[in-house]
Design a protein around this motif. Structure first.
Motif, mmCIF file in Angstrom:
data_model
loop_
_atom_site.group_PDB
_atom_site.id
_atom_site.type_symbol
_atom_site.label_atom_id
_atom_site.label_comp_id
_atom_site.label_asym_id
_atom_site.label_seq_id
_atom_site.Cartn_x
_atom_site.Cartn_y
_atom_site.Cartn_z
ATOM 1 N N GLU A 17 1.375 -0.995 0.161
ATOM 2 C CA GLU A 17 -0.101 0.270 -0.397
ATOM 3 C C GLU A 17 1.098 1.811 -0.127
ATOM 4 O OE1 GLU A 17 -2.514 -0.208 3.195
ATOM 5 O OE2 GLU A 17 -3.457 -1.913 2.793
ATOM 6 N N GLY A 18 0.034 2.038 -0.603
ATOM 7 C CA GLY A 18 0.948 3.678 -0.906
ATOM 8 C C GLY A 18 2.036 4.310 -0.303
ATOM 9 N N HIS A 19 3.456 2.700 -0.056
ATOM 10 C CA HIS A 19 4.435 3.430 0.488
ATOM 11 C C HIS A 19 5.134 4.366 -0.305
ATOM 12 C CE1 HIS A 19 5.471 0.308 -1.966
ATOM 13 N NE2 HIS A 19 6.808 0.811 -1.900
ATOM 14 N N ASP A 20 5.044 4.424 -1.382
ATOM 15 C CA ASP A 20 5.498 5.346 -2.959
ATOM 16 C C ASP A 20 4.967 6.674 -2.254
ATOM 17 O OD1 ASP A 20 2.998 4.405 -2.779
ATOM 18 O OD2 ASP A 20 3.050 5.185 -5.590
ATOM 19 N N LYS A 21 3.843 6.676 -1.424
ATOM 20 C CA LYS A 21 3.602 7.972 -1.468
ATOM 21 C C LYS A 21 4.953 8.994 -0.293
ATOM 22 C CE LYS A 21 -0.923 8.932 -1.466
ATOM 23 N NZ LYS A 21 -2.179 9.485 -0.794
ATOM 24 N N VAL A 22 5.097 8.428 0.535
ATOM 25 C CA VAL A 22 6.554 8.154 1.191
ATOM 26 C C VAL A 22 7.510 9.185 1.005
ATOM 27 C CG1 VAL A 22 7.593 7.959 3.381
ATOM 28 C CG2 VAL A 22 5.510 6.990 3.309
ATOM 29 N N LEU A 23 7.603 8.635 0.004
ATOM 30 C CA LEU A 23 8.480 8.526 -1.264
ATOM 31 C C LEU A 23 8.980 9.450 -1.733
ATOM 32 C CD1 LEU A 23 10.227 5.103 0.227
ATOM 33 C CD2 LEU A 23 10.690 6.698 1.280
ATOM 34 N N THR A 24 7.728 9.363 -2.825
ATOM 35 C CA THR A 24 7.846 9.685 -4.279
ATOM 36 C C THR A 24 7.560 11.177 -4.572
ATOM 37 O OG1 THR A 24 6.043 8.418 -4.727
ATOM 38 C CG2 THR A 24 8.503 7.384 -4.830
ATOM 39 N N SER A 25 6.441 11.921 -3.663
ATOM 40 C CA SER A 25 5.728 12.832 -3.262
ATOM 41 C C SER A 25 6.467 13.979 -3.572
ATOM 42 C CB SER A 25 4.342 13.004 -2.604
ATOM 43 O OG SER A 25 5.792 13.472 -1.153
ATOM 44 N N ALA A 26 6.212 15.149 -4.399
ATOM 45 C CA ALA A 26 6.682 16.006 -5.039
ATOM 46 C C ALA A 26 7.999 16.339 -4.010
ATOM 47 C CB ALA A 26 6.408 17.105 -4.819
ATOM 48 N N THR A 27 9.688 15.611 -4.617
ATOM 49 C CA THR A 27 10.978 16.171 -4.028
ATOM 50 C C THR A 27 11.719 16.564 -4.899
ATOM 51 O OG1 THR A 27 11.675 14.078 -6.077
ATOM 52 C CG2 THR A 27 10.822 13.694 -4.591
ATOM 53 N N ALA A 55 15.713 5.530 1.944
ATOM 54 C CA ALA A 55 14.808 5.476 1.866
ATOM 55 C C ALA A 55 14.078 5.052 3.688
ATOM 56 C CB ALA A 55 14.190 3.327 1.669
ATOM 57 N N LEU A 56 15.831 4.484 4.442
ATOM 58 C CA LEU A 56 16.003 4.547 6.020
ATOM 59 C C LEU A 56 15.364 6.395 6.315
ATOM 60 C CD1 LEU A 56 15.929 3.490 8.609
ATOM 61 C CD2 LEU A 56 18.491 3.151 8.227
ATOM 62 N N ILE A 57 16.345 7.077 5.937
ATOM 63 C CA ILE A 57 16.723 8.311 6.062
ATOM 64 C C ILE A 57 14.936 8.930 5.336
ATOM 65 C CG2 ILE A 57 17.653 10.397 5.245
ATOM 66 C CD1 ILE A 57 20.525 9.280 4.342
ATOM 67 N N ASN A 58 14.469 8.667 4.858
ATOM 68 C CA ASN A 58 13.156 9.271 4.065
ATOM 69 C C ASN A 58 12.281 9.103 5.519
ATOM 70 O OD1 ASN A 58 12.893 10.687 2.020
ATOM 71 N ND2 ASN A 58 13.744 9.020 0.533
ATOM 72 N N VAL A 59 12.101 7.920 6.057
ATOM 73 C CA VAL A 59 11.347 7.276 7.030
ATOM 74 C C VAL A 59 11.376 7.702 7.745
ATOM 75 C CG1 VAL A 59 10.229 5.495 7.352
ATOM 76 C CG2 VAL A 59 11.000 5.336 5.916
ATOM 77 N N TRP A 60 12.571 7.802 8.760
ATOM 78 C CA TRP A 60 12.792 8.666 9.337
ATOM 79 C C TRP A 60 12.942 10.578 9.982
ATOM 80 C CZ3 TRP A 60 18.751 6.146 11.637
ATOM 81 C CH2 TRP A 60 18.544 4.940 11.454
ATOM 82 N N ILE A 61 13.364 10.856 8.960
ATOM 83 C CA ILE A 61 13.038 12.249 8.690
ATOM 84 C C ILE A 61 11.713 12.524 8.694
ATOM 85 C CG2 ILE A 61 12.895 14.738 7.499
ATOM 86 C CD1 ILE A 61 16.221 13.374 6.679
ATOM 87 N N ALA A 62 11.081 11.857 7.639
ATOM 88 C CA ALA A 62 9.351 12.304 7.622
ATOM 89 C C ALA A 62 8.155 11.506 9.085
ATOM 90 C CB ALA A 62 8.608 11.066 7.117
#
Length: 78
Positions: A17-27, A55-62
């Motif tokens: 599900e939607g994990h791409d939204k966390v990592l690929t929204s306007a970047t 991916a790890l850095i993106n999730v931690w920062i989010a």
């Protein structure tokens, strides 16, 4: 933006599900310099979780920006 914990991210990936939204929204690209020891620690944690460093850095920062902030008396950096 919805709060995303590492556990929730893992669940989203497992369910496809939607994990791409966390990592690929306007970047935008951000380049930072980190000490070698930090990169080594990031790589070890990414390998342990079987995810890419980015991916790890993106999730931690989010996670941090979406409200999972430590208490004010925490030993973490502000």
């Amino acid at each position: 933006m919805k709060k995303v914990t590492a556990e929730h991210f893992d669940q989203m990936v497992d369910e496809g599900e939607g994990h791409d939204k966390v990592l690929t929204s306007a970047t935008k690209t951000l380049t930072i310099d980190l000490p070698t020891w930090m990169i080594a620690e990031l790589d070890m944690e990414a390998r342990r979780l079987n995810v890419a460093r980015k991916a790890l850095i993106n999730v931690w920062i989010a996670d941090r920006l979406c409200g999972n902030k430590p208490a004010k008396n925490s030993q973490d950096f502000p």
